[in-house]
Design a protein around this motif. Structure first.
Motif, mmCIF file in Angstrom:
data_model
loop_
_atom_site.group_PDB
_atom_site.id
_atom_site.type_symbol
_atom_site.label_atom_id
_atom_site.label_comp_id
_atom_site.label_asym_id
_atom_site.label_seq_id
_atom_site.Cartn_x
_atom_site.Cartn_y
_atom_site.Cartn_z
ATOM 1 N N LEU B 218 -84.465 -0.138 -1.783
ATOM 2 C CA LEU B 218 -83.186 -0.015 -2.481
ATOM 3 C C LEU B 218 -82.199 -1.063 -1.981
ATOM 4 O O LEU B 218 -81.527 -1.726 -2.762
ATOM 5 N N ALA B 219 -82.151 -1.219 -0.645
ATOM 6 C CA ALA B 219 -81.206 -2.160 -0.056
ATOM 7 C C ALA B 219 -81.472 -3.575 -0.546
ATOM 8 O O ALA B 219 -80.547 -4.345 -0.806
ATOM 9 N N SER B 221 -82.727 -4.466 -3.388
ATOM 10 C CA SER B 221 -82.494 -4.723 -4.812
ATOM 11 C C SER B 221 -81.071 -4.417 -5.247
ATOM 12 O O SER B 221 -80.768 -4.479 -6.428
ATOM 13 N N ARG B 222 -80.198 -4.118 -4.281
ATOM 14 C CA ARG B 222 -78.829 -3.772 -4.690
ATOM 15 C C ARG B 222 -78.128 -4.946 -5.371
ATOM 16 O O ARG B 222 -77.236 -4.755 -6.189
ATOM 17 N N ILE B 225 -78.173 -5.073 -9.251
ATOM 18 C CA ILE B 225 -77.427 -4.115 -10.080
ATOM 19 C C ILE B 225 -76.350 -4.778 -10.951
ATOM 20 O O ILE B 225 -76.268 -4.493 -12.140
#
Lengths: 175, 436
Positions: B218-219, B221-222, B225
């Motif tokens: 997640l970190a 691919s932030r 966003i």
């Protein structure tokens, strides 16, 4: 050719490009203003027309600049596969055709705008602009393009080379 | 078509000017001039100015420079790195591994850029060295990139679709929306090919990736966003009827500027570079469109479009046969002309033919884009091949050969489109009406 003329010509080509870029910003601003107007219940009459005029100006004023940077697409299969000596003749042909067409266009563009001005041609849209004003950049841009093509044609004869960068990368950005 | 010899002369001039390398826009003007002189007594110069002026100053056309500009801004951001870093954690466990970052990356960038070459450069800049480092087969790295980058032409915004819409006077928004599903289907087909290839081939042994926790993924691919949000705003505003294509493009430019600014990659230099780059590219296309507008006027006088349409009608070709003829025709044309030029050059003749045959003109736009995409990776002049050659220093033939499977997948895509036309027509038929 003296250095001053060279510098002036190059400044004209680049200046056309810069003016064109400003027209592009103008398009953006016009469209944003129109959207803001619509959301707030106001009307901005003629915004699409003005954006259209800016579009024409942005295109024509940048033609010469785009030419010099090699951005205009051309089919270069033949050019790339002939010996340099033949290539020069084909280039002369290309520039001669281009130059002739550009001046032909300029001649009729001047006539076109002159008649718009003479007969007080006014836009049919809500903007009701006198048409010669937005049409003027078209003439100026076509004129600069004609000069740029002539400039390169002359250079092909005097210096045996034209001054256009060959840039497939520039051309490829269209698609 | 009464005077065949005159038509032959007209076509000869067309091939002569284009073939010798006269700039496409000017060549079209020249051909149109000859056509007008041969086929009508109308004052040529005045007719030229009237049509060129109205074609160049059209409001619809303003979407073009704005979408180009949006792409140019993002092209100069850190998006390239973010894309690879953000996508890799999620795609690593698929069969075929990180090769999928090429395809998914291209799909995402295609949704903010209308250009195939820009898509290729942005994604490839990062993915080529990263994939090489992990010892993925070079042929797959290059081939998938060349193929998937052509999605830039199909997934909205698409410069080719804008040009097509302006040429035939159809809604650009509808064309854009029509391109979404076919673009995703094509991307899925590319991915399926990679997965199958990875399972079958023995030479497919990339280095394994170190493990990564969900939080780390997640970190990583932030950063993606904001781009996804931008895509949703641009395409969503068109689909829901809040904005016209031009207005969506304006959102796009502003969004791209904000995104670049927050990343810290918006300097005076990158701003002016993107602006001037967009100005040149848009001028280049505008010149072609100006020439094409005059040419289609001249074409009308030659009787060629009508003649061919009747000829086709008399031959009683089925729709399928007609499309096959056009498919072959455009593939051959694509070997010599770039996509935009071949669209504007042929539409004056092909449009009546297609309408006569009762083919949906929006659907046909998507059909033509797939075919133009193929042209992008066919030698000798496919743009993506040139761009990749510049990036990798491979021989043109190597790149072209690596792209052959992608070419075949696109051919397959044409048939998918023909047998399931709803892929292209369903979304535009179900979108909300546009404002004013």
């Amino acid at each position: 050719m003296s250095k001053t003329i060279r510098a002036v010509l190059d400044a004209i080509y680049f200046g056309g490009g810069v003016l064109a870029a400003l027209c592009l910003i103008a398009i953006l601003v016009l469209i944003v203003l129109q959207m803001l107007a619509r959301w707030t219940g106001e009307v901005f009459p003629g915004a699409p027309d003005y954006a259209g005029y800016a579009m024409a100006a942005a295109s024509f004023l940048a033609f010469a600049h785009a030419l010099n940077r090699g951005a205009h697409i051309r089919v270069s299969i033949l050019l790339n596969n002939v010996p340099a000596s033949v290539r020069r003749y084909i280039e002369i042909w290309c520039f001669a055709v281009g130059t002739a067409l550009a001046w032909y266009f300029v001649y009729y563009a001047v006539k076109f705008v002159y008649f718009s001005w003479k007969f007080n041609d006014v836009s049919q849209g809500p903007d009701a602009s006198p048409m010669w004003i937005p049409q003027l950049p078209m003439v100026v841009g076509a004129f600069i393009l004609a000069i740029a093509l002539t400039d390169n044609l002359v250079s092909l004869f005097t210096n045996r080379v034209h001054r256009i960068q060959n840039s497939v990368v520039e051309q490829s950005h269209g698609e | 078509m009464e005077n065949l010899s005159v038509i032959v002369l007209f076509l000869f001039v067309l091939f002569l000017l284009l073939g010798t390398g006269v700039w496409v826009g000017l060549a079209l003007l020249g051909v149109a001039y000859v056509g007008m002189e041969l086929f009508t007594t109308r004052p040529t110069g005045d007719a030229m100015l009237t049509i060129v002026w109205s074609a160049s100053s059209s409001w619809t056309l303003t979407a073009l420079p704005l979408f180009i500009w949006m792409g140019e801004i993002l092209y100069r951001t850190r998006l390239s790195e973010d894309m690879f870093r953000g996508l890799a954690p999620w795609l690593r466990s698929l069969p075929g591994g990180l090769i999928h970052t090429n395809i998914v990356g291209c799909t995402i960038f295609a949704a903010v850029s209308g250009s195939s070459a820009a898509t290729l450069t942005t994604v490839g800049k990062m993915s080529i060295p990263e994939l090489r480092r992990r010892e993925y087969p070079e042929k797959m790295v290059i081939g998938t990139l060349a193929g998937a980058a052509t999605l830039g032409l199909m997934i909205p915004p698409s410069l080719t679709l804008i040009v097509y819409g302006v040429t035939i006077n159809e809604s650009i928004t509808k064309l854009f929306i029509a391109g979404i599903l076919p673009g995703l289907v094509l991307a899925a087909m590319f991915m399926a090919y990679v997965a199958i290839y990875a399972k079958i081939s023995k030479n497919y042994n990339p280095n394994p990736e170190p493990p990564m926790t969900f939080g780390e993924r997640l970190a990583n691919s932030r950063f993606l966003i904001p781009v996804i949000c931008l895509i949703l705003v641009v395409i969503g505003s068109m689909y829901l009827g809040y904005a016209t294509a031009t207005e969506a493009a304006a959102f796009g430019v502003i969004g791209a500027l904000v995104l670049a600014a927050t990343q810290g990659s918006l300097t005076f230099k990158t701003f002016t570079q993107s602006l001037m780059g967009a100005t040149r590219t848009s001028a280049m296309i505008a010149l072609i469109l100006a020439g094409a507008a005059f040419l289609s006027l001249a074409m009308g006088f030659t009787g060629l479009p009508k003649g061919l349409a009747t000829l086709i009608a008399d031959m009683e070709l089925t729709r399928f046969e007609l499309l096959m003829v056009l498919l072959v025709f455009y593939i051959i044309l694509g070997c010599f002309l770039d996509g935009i030029s071949s669209v504007v050059l042929t539409m004056a003749v092909v449009e009546p033919m297609v309408r006569q045959a009762g083919i949906d003109i929006i659907w046909f736009g998507i059909f033509i884009v797939v075919v133009v995409e193929m042209a992008q990776i066919t030698p000798p002049i496919g743009f993506n091949l040139f761009v990749l050659q510049g990036m990798t220093n491979h021989e043109m033939t190597f790149i072209a050969r690596a792209a052959i499977p992608m070419f075949l997948i696109m051919v397959l895509m044409v048939f998918v489109l023909i047998f399931f036309p709803e892929i292209a027509t369903w979304l535009p038929e179900n979108m909300r009406a546009q404002p004013g």
